[in-house]
Design a protein around this motif. Structure first.
Motif, short mmCIF file in Angstrom:
data_model
loop_
_atom_site.label_atom_id
_atom_site.label_comp_id
_atom_site.label_asym_id
_atom_site.label_seq_id
_atom_site.Cartn_x
_atom_site.Cartn_y
_atom_site.Cartn_z
N ASP A 9 0.82 -1.22 0.00
CA ASP A 9 0.00 0.00 0.00
C ASP A 9 0.86 1.27 0.00
O ASP A 9 0.33 2.38 -0.06
N GLN A 10 2.17 1.09 0.11
CA GLN A 10 3.15 2.19 0.04
C GLN A 10 3.05 3.17 1.20
O GLN A 10 3.49 4.32 1.08
N THR A 11 2.51 2.72 2.32
CA THR A 11 2.42 3.62 3.47
C THR A 11 3.61 3.47 4.41
O THR A 11 3.84 4.33 5.24
N ILE A 12 4.36 2.37 4.28
CA ILE A 12 5.57 2.20 5.09
C ILE A 12 6.73 1.98 4.14
O ILE A 12 6.71 1.07 3.31
N LYS A 13 7.74 2.84 4.26
CA LYS A 13 8.94 2.72 3.42
C LYS A 13 10.16 2.73 4.34
O LYS A 13 10.24 3.57 5.24
N ARG A 14 11.07 1.82 4.12
CA ARG A 14 12.28 1.80 4.95
C ARG A 14 13.38 1.01 4.27
O ARG A 14 13.14 0.32 3.29
N ASN A 308 1.57 8.89 -2.39
CA ASN A 308 1.36 8.52 -0.97
C ASN A 308 0.69 7.16 -0.81
O ASN A 308 0.48 6.70 0.32
N GLY A 309 0.32 6.55 -1.92
CA GLY A 309 -0.25 5.22 -1.85
C GLY A 309 -1.70 5.17 -1.39
O GLY A 309 -2.41 6.18 -1.45
N PHE A 310 -2.10 4.03 -0.91
CA PHE A 310 -3.49 3.86 -0.51
C PHE A 310 -3.54 3.00 0.76
O PHE A 310 -2.50 2.60 1.28
N ARG A 311 -4.74 2.78 1.25
CA ARG A 311 -4.90 1.88 2.39
C ARG A 311 -6.05 0.93 2.10
O ARG A 311 -6.99 1.28 1.39
N ILE A 373 -7.85 12.06 6.26
CA ILE A 373 -9.18 11.66 6.73
C ILE A 373 -9.36 10.14 6.68
O ILE A 373 -10.20 9.59 7.39
N SER A 374 -8.56 9.46 5.87
CA SER A 374 -8.68 8.00 5.79
C SER A 374 -8.23 7.34 7.09
O SER A 374 -8.74 6.29 7.49
N GLU A 375 -7.23 7.93 7.71
CA GLU A 375 -6.75 7.41 9.00
C GLU A 375 -7.90 7.43 10.02
O GLU A 375 -8.12 6.48 10.76
N HIS A 376 -8.62 8.54 10.02
CA HIS A 376 -9.76 8.68 10.93
C HIS A 376 -10.85 7.66 10.59
O HIS A 376 -11.45 7.04 11.47
N PHE A 377 -11.07 7.47 9.29
CA PHE A 377 -12.06 6.50 8.83
C PHE A 377 -11.69 5.08 9.29
O PHE A 377 -12.54 4.32 9.76
N LYS A 396 -3.72 -6.96 5.41
CA LYS A 396 -4.19 -5.91 4.51
C LYS A 396 -3.98 -4.50 5.04
O LYS A 396 -4.13 -3.54 4.30
N ASP A 397 -3.71 -4.38 6.31
CA ASP A 397 -3.70 -3.04 6.91
C ASP A 397 -2.39 -2.82 7.65
O ASP A 397 -2.13 -3.44 8.68
N SER A 398 -1.57 -1.91 7.13
CA SER A 398 -0.25 -1.67 7.72
C SER A 398 -0.33 -0.82 8.99
O SER A 398 0.68 -0.60 9.64
N ARG A 399 -1.50 -0.41 9.35
CA ARG A 399 -1.68 0.55 10.44
C ARG A 399 -2.18 -0.09 11.73
O ARG A 399 -2.11 0.51 12.81
N LEU A 400 -2.64 -1.32 11.65
CA LEU A 400 -3.33 -1.96 12.79
C LEU A 400 -2.49 -1.97 14.06
O LEU A 400 -1.29 -2.25 14.04
#
Lengths: 438, 240
Positions: A9-14, A308-311, A373-377, A396-400
């Motif tokens: 999803d390109q939200t974490i890069k390292r 910035n990618g997607f989630r 706003i997607s983070e809030h969603f 599926k979710d890099s944020r969990l």
């Protein structure tokens, strides 16, 4: 040397140290050294599953078929084999892999690590159910062969175990007879999201696979209008000479700007719906190798989310909670003007074990641009899942967060306990494992 | 009549790709390498997918087993030798063990193997393809013995080509540029790495022709030409 890595999803890069052994002697030599490891397959996980502070071992050169029983439909292959190569071989022999995720470069090892599902989860279950045996390598234990009758505990920890029990050397799969050389896809119009669930249920006994696409950018009664797709295997006189071509990578170069803002998402959903209604055939027949991987050839979709990618958020909600859940989501999207790039439903059956994504109910997948706003969603969806007893897909979710996962997965503590009992040194570690405090 | 080929160094990289291409083309194969388990995996894979005969021989090119090789290859048509090794720290120093190993593996052992191949009565032998490196053509201080041993190998191969010219055996030596194998995987290089599959396809296609020394990717011939044309005052400043 370190390489730049990112989640799909390109939200974490390292930066990540990566080794890509090609021979067993090299593989074992790498793992004789100190430090932590994690195996990597196609590198297409949405979560940081193959990122760590040690070495990621790219397994894609271990992609050979080791044994095949044409009478029993059993195949043993190395874990780095991708689904395209596997399917190309077994379909020629009149067999089919029971569970196929949507992209052909995904490896069998990756399918095991997240116990993935396909379009026909309601009929075929998750990938792990077709595994009869696998061979693991862990520096502390050497090679371990585990099956339903031998080292069952290790097998259960490994299926959906996110690679924490060691590197998977090879996997033996029970195949199912191939029902036809083509997949016939039928498309049915659906007026809104709520009707879709009933239609999916009724079509599930008609088709081999059923799934749907929905436009969540609508308000009122048409919220979630879209299509139900039903797939049937058929024998047909059709060319099966399909080439794999180039595959999408996690570190792709997206277009500079996000097309899926509110207006863009509305427009793209509208265009897709109109195109499918006016020009798309209500029934089409594809060779198995093409029909099995619906995302292949449609990769441009992921590039449109911008740099910035997607989630993605994917959850299973129980049948009796579906209406309530969908109503809350509808209200939120309409009120907060949340852009949704894609929404899709599947039916699921199963029961929770460890952190596997399986449960009786309806699975909804949502793609959104990676904007504030997607983070809030997604936080809102976390709360909704907790309130309705739904589970979300960890791959599926890099944020969990650990707290959310611990709350919704009732065997979280059991999985953690058994995992640490197996390996309290955490030799196989990833950022995902750190995030989940496992 | 079945077609038969031998691939030395078939467990990984270009050698493995050559074995896959030949197997798909219907060749029976003898595949050799040190890592027997990897070879046996490849054997299973190729036999299952292409339904031809694959023989495996655990073979360490540094060990003296050339007579044994000579006995099993009597009906082989094409031989591909893809072995080679480079080491970090291959510069001026006194690590004579590494020096000898590089020379042994990259030149002397291969030369002995080729003598062994040509020494018997192998009337079916049509080609020998040997992988070399562009390092043989662009001397640099970072891989002295590797480049020197590959240069020696190229000279040797071309001399053998001359010696067997009356026997209709193609002897090709392919100087390959940066290739995406384990040797180059973790190296930052100034030019793109070639796909081992493309390298293998090229080598196999050329085995039917008497080419002598060839380069792959082809632009390396131009690069080598330019490097050789550079005055020393410029060349000595190059950092590559």
């Amino acid at each position: 040397m370190t390489r730049k890595r990112c989640t799909f999803d390109q939200t974490i890069k390292r930066s990540q140290q990566v080794e890509r052994p090609e021979k067993y002697s090299h593989l074992f030599k790498i793992m004789d050294s100190e430090g932590e490891f994690i195996a990597q397959g196609a590198g297409l996980s949405y979560s940081p599953a193959s990122m760590n502070n040690g070495v990621a071992i790219d397994f894609r050169k271990f992609d050979r078929i080791l044994d095949f029983d044409s009478k029993k439909g059993l195949i043993r292959c190395e874990a780095g084999i991708n689904l395209w190569k596997l399917l190309d071989f077994v379909t020629q022999k009149g067999w089919m892999v029971k569970v196929l995720p949507g992209y052909p470069s995904i490896t069998v090892g990756g399918c095991v690590a997240f116990n993935v599902h396909g379009k026909s989860q309601y009929h075929s279950g998750n990938f792990g159910e077709s595994i009869t045996q696998l061979t693991l390598y862990h520096p502390a234990y050497g090679e371990v062969e585990c099956s339903r009758g031998n080292d069952r505990e290790v097998l259960d920890l490994t299926i959906g175990g996110m690679g924490f029990t060691g590197v998977i050397l090879d996997v033996t799969l029970q195949l199912e007879p191939l029902k036809g050389n083509t997949i016939e896809i039928s498309k049915h119009r659906v007026d809104n999201l709520s009707f879709a669930v009933e239609l999916l249920k009724s079509y599930s006994s008609v088709y081999d696979s059923v799934y749907s696409w929905h436009d969540l950018m609508q308000t009122g009664e048409t919220f979630g209008r879209g299509f139900i797709f039903g797939e049937l295997y058929r024998n047909a006189d059709i060319s099966s000479n399909i080439r794999l071509g180039n595959n999408i990578a996690a570190d792709r170069n997206n277009i500079p700007i996000n097309i899926f803002n509110l207006k863009g998402a509305k427009l793209i959903n509208e265009i897709y719906l109109t195109k499918e209604l006016k020009f798309g055939k209500m029934k089409k027949t594809l060779p198995v190798m093409k029909g099995a991987f619906p995302i292949k050839g449609q990769e441009i979709y992921y590039y449109l989310y911008g740099k910035n990618g997607f989630r993605e958020y994917q959850f299973i909600v129980a049948f009796d909670k579906v209406e309530e859940m969908f109503l809350h989501i509808k209200k939120y999207i309409n009120k907060r003007k949340q852009p949704i790039g894609l929404a899709s439903l599947k039916l699921f059956k199963g029961s929770q074990s460890y952190l596997n994504f399986a449960e009786d109910g309806v699975c909804l997948a949502l793609d959104v641009p990676n904007i504030d706003i997607s983070e809030h969603f997604f936080n809102f969806l976390d709360e909704l899942c907790i309130a309705t007893g739904s589970i979300m897909n960890l791959s599926k979710d890099s944020r969990l967060s650990c707290g959310t996962v611990q709350t919704v997965y009732r065997e979280y503590d059991l999985f953690k306990r058994d995992l640490l009992k197996y390996d309290n040194q955490k030799r196989f570690n990833s950022v995902l494992r750190e995030n989940l405090h496992l | 009549m079945s077609k038969k080929a031998m691939v030395v160094g078939a467990s990984s990289g270009v050698g493995r790709e050559i074995a896959e291409i030949l197997s798909e083309k219907g060749y029976d194969l003898i595949i050799l390498a040190r890592d027997k388990r990897s070879l046996e995996s490849l054997q299973s894979d190729l036999e299952l997918r292409f339904e031809n005969s694959i023989a495996v021989l655990k073979f360490d090119i540094l060990e003296n087993k050339y007579v044994e090789i000579g006995e099993i290859i009597h009906d082989v048509n094409h031989v591909f030798i893809t072995v080679g090794v480079s080491l970090d720290g291959d510069d001026i120093g006194e690590n004579f063990g590494n020096m000898e190993m590089l020379l042994q593996l990259n030149f002397f052992s291969i030369a002995r193997l080729i003598y062994s191949l040509l020494g018997g009565q192998h009337s079916s032998l049509k080609s020998i393809s040997i992988i070399s490196s562009i390092a043989a053509h662009a001397p640099r201080g970072k891989n002295i013995m590797y480049g020197a041993s590959k240069a020696a190998l190229e000279y040797f191969a071309l001399a053998v080509r001359h010696a067997v010219s009356s026997k209709n055996i193609n002897v090709n030596v392919i100087a390959i540029g940066y290739t995406d194998t384990v040797l180059a995987y973790n190296q930052k290089l100034i030019l793109p790495k070639a796909d081992p599959l493309d390298v293998a396809k090229y080598i196999v296609s050329k085995s039917r022709q008497d080419c002598g020394l060839i380069f792959y990717p082809k632009y390396w011939r131009v690069i080598v030409f330019i490097l050789k044309a550079l005055p020393w005052s410029v060349y000595r400043r190059l950092k590559f």
